[in-house]
Enzyme design. Sequence first.
Site, PDB file in Angstrom:
ATOM      1  N   VAL A 172       0.581   4.782   4.999  1.00 41.26           N
ATOM      2  CA  VAL A 172       0.074   3.698   5.853  1.00 41.26           C
ATOM      3  C   VAL A 172       1.205   2.719   6.209  1.00 41.26           C
ATOM      4  O   VAL A 172       1.224   2.166   7.306  1.00 41.26           O
ATOM      5  CB  VAL A 172      -1.121   2.982   5.175  1.00 41.26           C
ATOM      6  CG1 VAL A 172      -1.603   1.811   6.024  1.00 41.26           C
ATOM      7  CG2 VAL A 172      -2.265   3.969   4.928  1.00 41.26           C
ATOM      8  N   GLY A 173       2.168   2.575   5.300  1.00 37.75           N
ATOM      9  CA  GLY A 173       3.318   1.705   5.573  1.00 37.75           C
ATOM     10  C   GLY A 173       4.028   2.122   6.856  1.00 37.75           C
ATOM     11  O   GLY A 173       4.466   1.274   7.644  1.00 37.75           O
ATOM     12  N   GLU A 231       5.629  -3.304   0.887  1.00 33.68           N
ATOM     13  CA  GLU A 231       5.632  -3.125  -0.567  1.00 33.68           C
ATOM     14  C   GLU A 231       4.899  -1.818  -0.858  1.00 33.68           C
ATOM     15  O   GLU A 231       3.672  -1.776  -0.833  1.00 33.68           O
ATOM     16  CB  GLU A 231       4.920  -4.307  -1.246  1.00 33.68           C
ATOM     17  CG  GLU A 231       5.673  -5.616  -1.168  1.00 33.68           C
ATOM     18  CD  GLU A 231       6.855  -5.683  -2.128  1.00 33.68           C
ATOM     19  OE1 GLU A 231       6.870  -4.936  -3.130  1.00 33.68           O
ATOM     20  OE2 GLU A 231       7.768  -6.480  -1.873  1.00 33.68           O
ATOM     21  N   CYS A 259       1.915   0.521  -9.072  1.00 38.59           N
ATOM     22  CA  CYS A 259       3.021   1.015  -8.227  1.00 38.59           C
ATOM     23  C   CYS A 259       4.281   1.278  -9.024  1.00 38.59           C
ATOM     24  O   CYS A 259       5.090   2.116  -8.642  1.00 38.59           O
ATOM     25  CB  CYS A 259       3.294   0.020  -7.112  1.00 38.59           C
ATOM     26  SG  CYS A 259       3.611  -1.644  -7.716  1.00 38.59           S
ATOM     27  N   GLY A 315       0.826  -1.207   0.000  1.00 37.98           N
ATOM     28  CA  GLY A 315       0.000   0.000   0.000  1.00 37.98           C
ATOM     29  C   GLY A 315       0.854   1.248   0.000  1.00 37.98           C
ATOM     30  O   GLY A 315       2.031   1.211  -0.381  1.00 37.98           O
ATOM     31  N   THR A 328       2.955   4.648   1.197  1.00 39.77           N
ATOM     32  CA  THR A 328       4.044   4.879   2.151  1.00 39.77           C
ATOM     33  C   THR A 328       3.486   5.420   3.470  1.00 39.77           C
ATOM     34  O   THR A 328       3.975   5.073   4.541  1.00 39.77           O
ATOM     35  CB  THR A 328       5.056   5.870   1.534  1.00 39.77           C
ATOM     36  OG1 THR A 328       5.498   5.312   0.290  1.00 39.77           O
ATOM     37  CG2 THR A 328       6.260   6.076   2.424  1.00 39.77           C
TER      38      THR A 328
HETATM   39  P1  NAD Z   1      -3.522   2.330   1.152  1.00 35.47           P
HETATM   40  O1  NAD Z   1      -2.276   2.620   1.877  1.00 35.47           O
HETATM   41  O2  NAD Z   1      -4.600   3.324   1.173  1.00 35.47           O
HETATM   42  O3  NAD Z   1      -4.164   0.957   1.692  1.00 35.47           O
HETATM   43  C1  NAD Z   1      -3.438  -0.237   1.726  1.00 35.47           C
HETATM   44  C2  NAD Z   1      -4.040  -1.156   2.773  1.00 35.47           C
HETATM   45  O4  NAD Z   1      -3.846  -0.584   4.061  1.00 35.47           O
HETATM   46  C3  NAD Z   1      -5.549  -1.385   2.622  1.00 35.47           C
HETATM   47  O5  NAD Z   1      -5.829  -2.744   2.850  1.00 35.47           O
HETATM   48  C4  NAD Z   1      -6.146  -0.517   3.712  1.00 35.47           C
HETATM   49  O6  NAD Z   1      -7.352  -1.029   4.233  1.00 35.47           O
HETATM   50  C5  NAD Z   1      -5.081  -0.534   4.774  1.00 35.47           C
HETATM   51  N1  NAD Z   1      -5.074   0.693   5.590  1.00 35.47           N
HETATM   52  C6  NAD Z   1      -5.459   1.933   5.221  1.00 35.47           C
HETATM   53  N2  NAD Z   1      -5.308   2.796   6.244  1.00 35.47           N
HETATM   54  C7  NAD Z   1      -4.830   2.082   7.286  1.00 35.47           C
HETATM   55  C8  NAD Z   1      -4.463   2.402   8.627  1.00 35.47           C
HETATM   56  N3  NAD Z   1      -4.575   3.628   9.102  1.00 35.47           N
HETATM   57  N4  NAD Z   1      -4.002   1.402   9.430  1.00 35.47           N
HETATM   58  C9  NAD Z   1      -3.876   0.152   8.961  1.00 35.47           C
HETATM   59  N5  NAD Z   1      -4.208  -0.204   7.699  1.00 35.47           N
HETATM   60  C10 NAD Z   1      -4.675   0.743   6.864  1.00 35.47           C
HETATM   61  O7  NAD Z   1      -3.047   1.997  -0.349  1.00 35.47           O
HETATM   62  P2  NAD Z   1      -3.942   1.750  -1.633  1.00 35.47           P
HETATM   63  O8  NAD Z   1      -4.587   3.031  -2.053  1.00 35.47           O
HETATM   64  O9  NAD Z   1      -4.798   0.560  -1.464  1.00 35.47           O
HETATM   65  O10 NAD Z   1      -2.815   1.361  -2.711  1.00 35.47           O
HETATM   66  C11 NAD Z   1      -2.097   2.304  -3.418  1.00 35.47           C
HETATM   67  C12 NAD Z   1      -0.667   2.375  -2.941  1.00 35.47           C
HETATM   68  O11 NAD Z   1      -0.096   1.089  -2.879  1.00 35.47           O
HETATM   69  C13 NAD Z   1       0.224   3.154  -3.901  1.00 35.47           C
HETATM   70  O12 NAD Z   1       1.105   3.958  -3.166  1.00 35.47           O
HETATM   71  C14 NAD Z   1       0.992   2.083  -4.633  1.00 35.47           C
HETATM   72  O13 NAD Z   1       2.239   2.506  -5.135  1.00 35.47           O
HETATM   73  C15 NAD Z   1       1.137   1.042  -3.579  1.00 35.47           C
HETATM   74  N6  NAD Z   1       1.304  -0.276  -4.163  1.00 35.47           N
HETATM   75  C16 NAD Z   1       2.496  -0.898  -4.040  1.00 35.47           C
HETATM   76  C17 NAD Z   1       2.686  -2.142  -4.621  1.00 35.47           C
HETATM   77  C18 NAD Z   1       3.993  -2.862  -4.511  1.00 35.47           C
HETATM   78  O14 NAD Z   1       4.015  -4.057  -4.804  1.00 35.47           O
HETATM   79  N7  NAD Z   1       5.062  -2.224  -4.127  1.00 35.47           N
HETATM   80  C19 NAD Z   1       1.645  -2.747  -5.312  1.00 35.47           C
HETATM   81  C20 NAD Z   1       0.442  -2.082  -5.414  1.00 35.47           C
HETATM   82  C21 NAD Z   1       0.270  -0.844  -4.839  1.00 35.47           C
END
Ligand code: NAD
Length: 503
Positions: free
Chosen positions: A191-192, A209, A243, A187, A189
């Site tokens: 939330v990461g 990731e 991504c 997801g 950065t």
């Molecule tokens: P996001 O960070 O919004 O959500 C990712 C996950 O985190 C979801 O399951 C969501 O429910 C959960 N989440 C959201 N807020 C949270 C919190 N406060 N606490 C705990 N969990 C929480 O990301 P997104 O919009 O789903 O995805 C897009 C991002 O993901 C982009 O930045 C993209 O580059 C990245 N991405 C990376 C890869 C990779 O393999 N490196 C692949 C796909 C997407």
Amino acid sequence: MVDQFDVLKVLRNSFDNGTTRNLKFRRKQLSNLLRMVEENMTDVVEALEADSKKIHAEAVAEIEVFKNDALHMLHNLDRLAKPRSVESNLVNILSKAELFPEPYGVVLVIGAWNYPLVLALTPLLGAIAAGNCAVIKPSELAPAVAQLIADLLPQYLDKSCYTVFLGGPSESHQLLQNRFDYIFYTGSTRVGAIVAQTAAKHFTPVTLEMGGKSPCFVDSSVDINIAAARILWGKAVNAGQACIAPDYLLCTQEIEKKFIEAFKKVQKEQYGPNMKSSKDYCRIINKNHFNRLLSLLEGQEVVHGGNHDVDQLYMDLTICANVNPDSPLMRDEIFGPILPIVRVRDAFEAVSFINSKEKPLALYVFSNKKSVVDLFIERTSSGGVCVNDTMMHFSCDTLPFGGVGYSGLGAYHGDLTFHTFSHPKPVLKQPMNMCHEALMNLRYAPYNDMKIKMVTLLMKKRRTFFSKQFFLYLMFTLFGCLITYVIMEYGKSIESAFLSLFK
Ligand code: NAD
């Protein structure tokens, strides 16, 4: 909360009683997971198309990626799950040193919405293969796929070992309050950082990731039409919501002009005169993201595309020329079909520009000059590099896929998907015999100069020719010499003794 706690207790019990360590069990679960996707192909495709507005070809491609990942795991499970022997040094020459792939325990997989099937299920393949129990939390922004996974998984996999939790940030946050043995997160950065901080409370290892602004550089040594086609493809797949989509382009003013012309030409060839009516171009995931993208275009010089339709969540492939490096368009990952072009004087300035930003997930360099390609590979840092193309490094499963710094931590794909979910536990097996004890005796008190010298010699770092094989060769050679000596010295007497036997 209580519910989550109870389910996790069941998973913990299953892990503790060794259910998932059994190799036959793991193999069965892996083939069931593959069967789950194969038997429900139509539903999966429909869910992907409904949620992420994916076009049919991309939905099918996502499923095929998963199926190949599953087959890789099934074909290589025995090899990967076996303890791996490693060389030992001279002091341990009679011992057996190996790495035992130990499952972590109960692991959590958090997925993102843009590839909702593979981002939830490919890490699950690794978790199962390595012998863990697992909780899957698919993205709430792809609700049809998330629900389908939640409905199907218990029908195919052992419910006491693998489970799905649905929900958004608050459910995900709640889930993270539980103690896991490994967290695999995909997801943003932002939330990461939350995931990493929460995991740190229990020293839980993580794979993150994430994304970032993946730059693209083009110089005058390449065919601009081919470069434009490959960059366009990278930006058009999933409408730039990938991504590793090329985020922005760095080039000279001269290349900028040629590139825009080539891009227009290639787009027409691939999508026809009206992109909106093309069945091969998808839509933006939701209104929030649509409005975010629209706001990035404010004040920009749009030289190509720019049309949009909020009702259909449609946005043209859009190029903004001569973009100010400090504009909002250049701040965060775009994650949409907008390609800003930032002018640079040469490759060196491009490298400095890239290095002034956080480390991206991917870097693309289009050049036929080795010196230029080497400059980008050696003087920049990114999760991965693809030369003269975009995104294709993802398809090479012998290459690890993951970020560095702000774009991620850890990697997976191919064998690494297994290794990510297992701790390579070092094990040294010592023989219990007098010969070995004679060697080991050197370490026991009382110490003297002779013992210290011997131990120092045995412990010294050596080149690889002092390996076990070398030791065996040495033994064979010495044995050979001994036999030759015996024959030469006592050959005649051996021969006459032998002949006398037949007299
Ligand atoms: P996001 O960070 O919004 O959500 C990712 C996950 O985190 C979801 O399951 C969501 O429910 C959960 N989440 C959201 N807020 C949270 C919190 N406060 N606490 C705990 N969990 C929480 O990301 P997104 O919009 O789903 O995805 C897009 C991002 O993901 C982009 O930045 C993209 O580059 C990245 N991405 C990376 C890869 C990779 O393999 N490196 C692949 C796909 C997407």
